[in-house]
Design a protein around this motif. Structure first.
Motif: not given
Length: 242
Positions: A38-46, A62-66, A69-70
């Motif tokens: 599972i891509k980390k990018e997909d997890m971040n989007k979730l 804060k999550f966007r900055m760290e 993920t937009e």
């Protein structure tokens, strides 16, 4: 032994084999899980989807900055949406309606059911505060005409007005309307309508995925014994019963 009993015994053995569950060990199960990527990018989007939908604007920023993920909507609009939700939860329905109209007047113009439920909540708050005459006047002038056009609205209005017939609402069959849960229900409906107007999903994806997980496990339970997740909050695997 008669041929009949021989055949019957064989059929019973075949049925037992067909209904027996396959045993999957923890080692086998963890290997299967490790093969799933599972891509980390997909997890971040979730995660971002959940934060945005539920209105955690500070955490989302804060999550966007760290994570980089937009979000798919302007985070500034979350504060406005949460202000509406908070107003309903606090019983300030008139203020909530004004805030919704400031955001987008079409939300209430195109959603008569939502507008009725907000007006119904206003009536409930008047009854809660003991403003009986004002409540009756409001029900007659604002809600009764809508009830004449929609039988479902009329039934909800009658149920709400019934609160006035009881001195002790704790034993009232419609007393649940005065529970905080009723405010939360109305607030959630408003929240969903605002999200929809912003072309955003009204429900976060993460809870839906967890429901799918539970459903998949229930389906698999019929065919196999395997390490399963019994506590979604910890996601720990529990060894199958042998």
């Amino acid at each position: 032994m008669s041929l009949f009993w021989i055949v019957l015994r064989q059929l019973a053995q075949i049925e037992a084999m067909a209904t027996s569950k396959k045993l999957i060990t923890r080692e086998e199960w963890e290997k299967k899980l490790s093969d799933v990527k599972i891509k980390k990018e997909d997890m971040n989007k979730l995660v971002m989807n959940f934060l945005v939908t539920e209105g955690f604007v500070d955490v989302a920023e804060k999550f966007r900055m760290e994570s980089g993920t937009e979000p798919d909507i302007d985070l500034a609009t979350i504060s406005d949406r949460m202000a509406v939700k908070k107003a309903v939860q606090s019983g300030n329905v008139e203020d909530a309606i004004d805030k919704v109209n400031d955001l987008n007047p079409e939300i209430l113009d195109t959603n008569p059911q939502l507008f009725f439920h907000l007006q119904q909540q206003r009536l409930i708050e008047l009854i809660r505060n003991g403003k009986v005459e004002e409540a009756l006047e409001f029900a007659q002038e604002e809600l009764a005409p809508r009830g004449e056009e929609n039988i479902a609205f009329l039934e909800e209005l009658e149920r709400t007005v019934a609160l006035l017939a009881f001195e002790d609402v704790t034993n009232c069959p419609v007393g649940d309307l005065l529970d905080i849960s009723q405010r939360l229900k109305t607030a959630s409906e408003v929240n969903a309508a605002i999200l929809t107007s912003q072309s955003h999903e009204k429900d976060p994806k993460l809870p839906s995925l967890l429901k799918m997980l539970v459903w998949a496990q229930n389906q698999l339970d019929e065919k196999a014994a395997y390490p399963r997740i019994t506590n979604l909050s910890t996601a720990n695997l529990e060894d199958p019963a042998v």
